[in-house]
Write a protein that holds these residues in place. Structure first.
Motif, PDB file in Angstrom:
ATOM      1  N   TRP A  31       8.506   4.040   3.113  1.00  6.46           N
ATOM      2  CA  TRP A  31       7.355   3.480   3.823  1.00  6.46           C
ATOM      3  C   TRP A  31       6.813   2.263   3.074  1.00  6.46           C
ATOM      4  CZ3 TRP A  31       2.479   2.891   1.718  1.00  6.46           C
ATOM      5  CH2 TRP A  31       1.510   2.365   2.582  1.00  6.46           C
ATOM      6  N   LEU A  32       6.686   2.415   1.756  1.00  2.00           N
ATOM      7  CA  LEU A  32       6.136   1.341   0.933  1.00  2.00           C
ATOM      8  C   LEU A  32       6.992   0.082   1.038  1.00  2.00           C
ATOM      9  CD1 LEU A  32       3.945   0.680  -1.231  1.00  2.00           C
ATOM     10  CD2 LEU A  32       5.605   1.407  -2.952  1.00  2.00           C
ATOM     11  N   ASP A  33       8.294   0.235   0.886  1.00  2.00           N
ATOM     12  CA  ASP A  33       9.180  -0.924   0.909  1.00  2.00           C
ATOM     13  C   ASP A  33       9.213  -1.587   2.289  1.00  2.00           C
ATOM     14  OD1 ASP A  33      10.963  -2.153  -1.164  1.00  2.00           O
ATOM     15  OD2 ASP A  33      12.401  -2.019   0.482  1.00  2.00           O
ATOM     16  N   ASN A  34       9.202  -0.756   3.337  1.00  2.00           N
ATOM     17  CA  ASN A  34       9.246  -1.317   4.686  1.00  2.00           C
ATOM     18  C   ASN A  34       7.906  -1.904   5.134  1.00  2.00           C
ATOM     19  OD1 ASN A  34      11.937  -0.673   5.046  1.00  2.00           O
ATOM     20  ND2 ASN A  34      11.525   1.273   6.052  1.00  2.00           N
ATOM     21  N   SER A  35       6.832  -1.507   4.446  1.00  2.00           N
ATOM     22  CA  SER A  35       5.497  -1.975   4.844  1.00  2.00           C
ATOM     23  C   SER A  35       5.055  -3.232   4.094  1.00  2.00           C
ATOM     24  CB  SER A  35       4.469  -0.861   4.619  1.00  2.00           C
ATOM     25  OG  SER A  35       4.765   0.272   5.403  1.00  2.00           O
TER      26      SER A  35
END
Length: 405
Positions: A31-35
């Motif tokens: 989630w962090l990387d894609n956000s």
């Protein structure tokens, strides 16, 4: 052996806690990387590739990801590895305690494949580590440069492994070995690729050397692989409570379809983190789950579900509904050795799930479960160690339908 039960309890408890930490971290970091979004110019000048703001626990958080690395190594650097290692170590210990020490009870089903415990354990280990070796070779081959082709090859390998496992082991034993194979692949991704690449990056920053972008890209790719495998693995972890899956005549296909649908649904959330919303994925996933449920639950003919073929005269249910005395005798013969307040079975010294059939009141209390487990899912008696016949299963079913429907 009571000590083995206690060991199983504590190791299973620890395994669940470690698994929550690992899968939670996987979900969070994907989630962090894609956000991450494009940062302002002044952050780019500091080498920051993407950033995001979040609010949680009564405070604001600012997260930034560097394109290569910071100019100097921070005094405190947090690593994420022990969640993965402890999950695999505890899971493998649980596999040994339950399925290898108890191979004759939980791993070997004579109606599937008669073999010695040593043979069954050898096949199980070969499936786990052989499958992992094939995956690792594929990742290091030119095949990995074509993501879609690699995905097809990975799915094909898991399909073959699932089919072989269900031809060798009991339904539960087969499912858990596919789970062990997936878990081994996931932890090996951390141990053999993600952590080494991250160490290279840290060493390069500490020595003021350039960082090879391939290090981070390789680590991220393996993290993405792990992320898509999380939901299939979770399904396997809970499936042993639902015999309609692992006891189905085509249990290998049930497993494959459930895992594929779970990974597909996971894809929706990974896209959603990138602001790409495709409701069609969730809708098609829900439709697939409904279709699988309908197929698995569709009434089977006796000939299709019977493990030991019976003659038509044996399969047909008598016109007269079995009497109370007949049902009691059947349950005493096939169930009470385990399901009693004082079991006589050599494996189950305590009644599984606390279910007992010591008197007619007990039988009536669990009347809804008896024919379902004996005549529908057919996972009881356990491994059919008491030799319940098809005619006896049909008698239980006829009794329940006449008395309670």
């Amino acid at each position: 052996m009571p000590w083995l039960d206690w060991a199983s309890l504590f190791v299973r408890w620890f395994h669940v806690v470690a698994g929550i930490a690992w899968i939670g971290a996987s979900f969070y970091f994907i989630w962090l990387d894609n956000s991450l979004r494009e940062p302002p110019k002044w952050k780019k000048e500091q080498g920051i590739k993407g950033d995001l703001w979040a609010v949680h626990g009564g405070g604001f958080y600012e997260v930034a990801k560097y394109a290569y690395g910071p100019k100097t190594m921070p005094s405190t650097l947090h690593w994420f590895k022990w969640e993965a290692y402890t999950t695999w170590l505890s899971g493998f210990a649980l596999l040994i305690i339950v399925y290898y020490f108890g191979a004759s009870a939980f791993l070997i089903d004579p109606s599937v494949q008669a073999m010695t415990p040593a043979t069954a354990i050898g096949l199980g280990l070969a499936l786990i580590f052989g499958g992992f070796a094939l995956y690792e070779l594929a990742c290091r081959s030119p095949l990995a440069k074509t993501p879609r082709l690699f995905a097809v090859a990975l799915v094909a390998m898991i399909c073959v492994a699932s089919y072989l496992a269900t031809q060798w082991f009991s339904g539960r034993g087969a499912y858990i070995h596919i789970g062990a194979l997936i878990g081994t692949i996931m932890v090996a991704n951390v141990f053999l690729n993600i952590m080494p690449n991250q160490r290279k990056m840290v060493n390069a920053v500490a020595e003021n050397k350039d960082i090879d972008p391939a290090w981070g890209a390789g680590a991220k790719l393996r993290s993405v692989h792990n992320n898509y495998l999380t939901l299939p693995l979770l399904f396997i972890m809970v499936s042993n409570h639902y015999p309609m899956t692992y006891q189905h005549p085509h249990n290998w296909l049930v497993l494959i379809l459930m895992m594929a649908t779970a990974a597909w649904i996971r894809h929706f959330f990974n896209l959603r983190h990138q602001d790409v919303v495709k409701p069609s994925i969730l809708v098609s996933g829900a439709v697939a789950m409904a279709a699988i449920t309908l197929w698995v639950s569709w009434p089977q003919t006796v000939a299709e579900t019977s493990v030991n073929a019976q003659s038509p005269s044996q399969v047909s249910v008598a016109q007269n509904v079995p009497s109370k005395q007949q049902i009691t005798a059947l349950i005493d013969k096939h169930c009470s050795s385990c399901h009693s307040r004082q079991p006589t079975d050599d494996i189950f010294t305590i009644a599984p799930l606390g279910v007992v059939f010591d008197n007619w009141q007990d039988i009536e209390r669990y009347a809804g479960q008896i024919p379902r487990r004996a005549a529908v899912t057919r996972d009881m008696p356990f491994m059919n160690k008491t030799g319940m016949t098809e005619q006896e299963r049909q008698q239980l079913d006829a009794w329940f339908k006449a008395a309670y429907n």
